[in-house]
Each structure stands twice: as C-alpha cells, then as structure tokens.
Design an enzyme around this catalytic site. Structure first.
Site, PDB file in Angstrom:
ATOM      1  N   TYR A  39       5.337  21.951  22.857  1.00 21.18           N
ATOM      2  CA  TYR A  39       4.986  20.759  22.076  1.00 21.18           C
ATOM      3  C   TYR A  39       4.373  19.694  22.966  1.00 21.18           C
ATOM      4  CZ  TYR A  39       9.102  18.079  23.677  1.00 21.18           C
ATOM      5  OH  TYR A  39      10.022  17.390  24.425  1.00 21.18           O
ATOM      6  N   ARG A  58      -1.763  19.454  29.783  1.00 19.34           N
ATOM      7  CA  ARG A  58      -0.361  19.862  29.932  1.00 19.34           C
ATOM      8  C   ARG A  58       0.013  20.860  28.837  1.00 19.34           C
ATOM      9  NH1 ARG A  58       4.235  15.338  29.941  1.00 19.34           N
ATOM     10  NH2 ARG A  58       3.631  15.258  27.741  1.00 19.34           N
ATOM     11  N   ARG A 106      12.552  39.816  13.916  1.00 19.13           N
ATOM     12  CA  ARG A 106      13.318  39.260  15.037  1.00 19.13           C
ATOM     13  C   ARG A 106      13.518  40.298  16.145  1.00 19.13           C
ATOM     14  NH1 ARG A 106      18.139  38.677  17.416  1.00 19.13           N
ATOM     15  NH2 ARG A 106      18.639  36.633  18.291  1.00 19.13           N
ATOM     16  N   LYS A 153       6.834  22.209  28.688  1.00 15.72           N
ATOM     17  CA  LYS A 153       7.242  21.345  27.565  1.00 15.72           C
ATOM     18  C   LYS A 153       7.551  22.239  26.362  1.00 15.72           C
ATOM     19  CE  LYS A 153       6.098  16.788  25.652  1.00 15.72           C
ATOM     20  NZ  LYS A 153       7.374  16.138  25.883  1.00 15.72           N
ATOM     21  N   GLU A 185      15.577  13.927  36.389  1.00 20.53           N
ATOM     22  CA  GLU A 185      14.963  13.022  35.406  1.00 20.53           C
ATOM     23  C   GLU A 185      16.016  12.641  34.376  1.00 20.53           C
ATOM     24  OE1 GLU A 185      11.774  15.098  33.372  1.00 20.53           O
ATOM     25  OE2 GLU A 185      12.931  16.944  33.243  1.00 20.53           O
ATOM     26  N   LEU A 209       9.820  17.561  33.978  1.00 21.96           N
ATOM     27  CA  LEU A 209       8.560  17.618  33.238  1.00 21.96           C
ATOM     28  C   LEU A 209       7.572  16.660  33.907  1.00 21.96           C
ATOM     29  CD1 LEU A 209       7.332  18.798  30.509  1.00 21.96           C
ATOM     30  CD2 LEU A 209       7.500  16.440  29.742  1.00 21.96           C
TER      31      LEU A 209
END
Ligand SMILES: Cc1ncc(COP(=O)(O)O)c(C=O)c1O
Length: 291
Positions: A39, A58, A106, A153, A185, A209
C-alpha cells in the site's frame, strides 16, 4: 460519470470509480486471506501531491519485493490518482492505494499471472493542529517485535497494530521501537533523535520503512546546513536526547515531549518542543507552501 456521482466520495476499484458502498472484492482475495499486498498513502495539500514520484517509486519497490507486477505505468497511476483527487473535491486529502496479488484458491504458494486487485480511496488529511505541535505527543518504549522486512510497505500490519495497541494500553500516543538496543521507528512513523545540536537518523535498512517524510526532512535539514548523521541510534542516546521527533505523511513532523512518562529534554526545555523542532517545522511549512 454523472454529476451526482462526482459529488459523492468516490473510490477506485480495478479501473473504475464508484461510491464506497458499491466496491466489493472476493473473500478469496489474497490481501484478505494472507495480507499479500502492498500500500501507499500520498498526502495532497490543496489538491497538490507531496512527492508523488517518490511514493510511486516506493510502491514499485514494495511490489518488486513481493514479485507482484505493477498493473499500471507511472502515467496511468498519475491519471487515476488525479481523477480520484478531483472526484473527491481536491483540498487536503490522503490518497490510500492498495494492490494485492489477486484472487485465488487458498494456498500459500502464489499462482503466477493472477490479476492484481487495485483499490484506492481518499480520506481527509488529518494534519496536526497547532496545539499538538505546542504540546507534543507521548511515547512508550517497546521491543520491536515486527518481522525483518519492515522496508516493504506491506498490508500485513499485525505487528504494527499490536504495538500501537500496546502503546495506547499504556496510556501513550505511540510506541518508540527498539531492536537489539537500537532505535528503529514507531508503529506507523519514523523517528529522529536530536542530541547536542545533531539530528540523529536511524539508517534506511530492512528494519524501518523508508518514509517519504523522513527523506524529505533529511533533505531539508541538509539544505539548511543543520548537522545530521544517518547512523544507528542507541537506547541511551534516545533516553538522554534533547529532542525527539516523529514523522509521517499524515503527521508531518511532530515533537515527542514525553517518553516512558518522563519529559524529553533538559532544563527549562524539558517536556517542550525544542528549538530544532521549530526550525524544522518552519522548513516543512515553507516546503509545503511551495508545492
Ligand atoms: C512503519 C512506518 N514507518 C514510517 C512511516 C512514514 O512513512 P511516510 O513518511 O512515507 O508516510 C510509515 C507510514 O505509514 C510507517 O507505516
């Protein structure tokens, strides 16, 4: 699109714009089943993007790490994002983009050639009010129990969710994370520590990140000639820091004024935003005005 639809908060799903209530995906989507997706969150001020290219780069790096093909070219992304901003009235908004590997029976092993699911929505950009900058926020130190690929991310955010939850349970706004005695972070933001006039920044390796706001802050500090070191920052340095900052697209740069229930900083400055914070705040606001 009808005028009425244009006035409604609109989302984007797989190439089409629609009201949120019309956006449906399969429960077999690998994003839902495994968190198998990536995302981005891109801030827009007055309808103008902050560092759109860097966000799209990114996004590409995150997709590459997961070996998911990027469904759109940069120009197509720009067109879709621009249209979504327009459909939602421009202004100060955050565009959220999510791409998952797609829908399949799945099975852990991803099948090649799935059609990616692409979802985008626009949310108000909740940048902090002046009193938040003046007051600062509180943090609690926690062990960084996330995985070792924090540079991706990914939508698989359970580690971050649990840490944020733990920090709130301890009465703090955010978690300050440490791995092997060094600062990494926060659950959804980068952190910088200021010591003896130097801005100390944890390196952008696999443990954090690479925040677009963090990169911008580093650039602004260097351009303004502020002393800055990108290197590992020890727990001792954080605990004795003169200032601590938290950075993200939705927060911009905010001072941390309480750590583990103790005021950050020394003497008359203790528990208050420091002088370097106000300098960075001004640099950031000036940068935004120039967008
Ligand atoms: C773990 C983590 N670190 C840092 C950031 C800040 O990144 P950016 O400045 O690009 O918003 C985020 C933002 O979501 C994040 O989730």
């Amino acid at each position: 699109m009808t005028t009425q639809a244009m006035c409604l908060p609109s989302v984007f799903l797989n190439g089409k714009f629609m009201p949120l209530e019309d956006a449906h995906i399969s429960p077999l989507d690998r994003g839902f089943i495994f968190g198998d997706g990536v995302y981005e969150v891109i801030p827009f001020y007055d309808g103008k993007a902050l560092r759109l290219h860097e966000h799209l780069k990114r996004l590409q790096r995150s997709l590459d790490e997961l070996e998911i093909d990027n469904p759109y070219s940069t120009d197509q992304w720009k067109a879709h994002i621009g249209a979504l901003v327009e459909h939602n009235g421009g202004g100060n908004i955050a565009i959220y983009i999510q791409i998952t590997r797609g829908v399949a029976k799945r099975d852990f092993a991803p099948i090649r050639g799935l059609k990616q699911t692409v979802f985008m929505m626009a949310n108000p950009l909740p940048t902090p009010k002046r009193d938040v900058y003046e007051r600062g926020i509180s943090c609690v130190s926690l062990d960084d129990s996330r995985w070792l690929r924090c540079h991706i991310k990914s939508t698989a955010l359970l580690g971050a969710v649990m840490l944020k939850h733990a920090s709130n349970n301890e009465g703090a706004d955010e978690a300050l994370l440490f791995r092997d005695g060094y600062l990494t972070e926060s659950s959804a933001s980068n952190i910088a520590a200021i010591k003896n006039g130097v801005i100390l920044c944890p390196p952008m390796d696999n443990l954090i990140l690479p925040g677009i706001t963090y990169e911008l802050m580093i650039e602004l500090a260097r351009n303004a000639g502020l002393p800055l070191e990108v290197r590992r920052v020890s727990r001792h340095e954080v605990n004795t820091a003169d200032e601590l900052w938290i950075l993200s697209s939705t927060k911009e740069v905010v001072p941390i004024t309480t750590l583990d229930e103790k005021p950050v900083g020394h003497g008359a400055q203790a528990g208050k935003p420091g002088p370097l914070f106000w300098k960075m705040y001004e640099l950031f606001q000036t940068y935004k005005r120039g967008l």
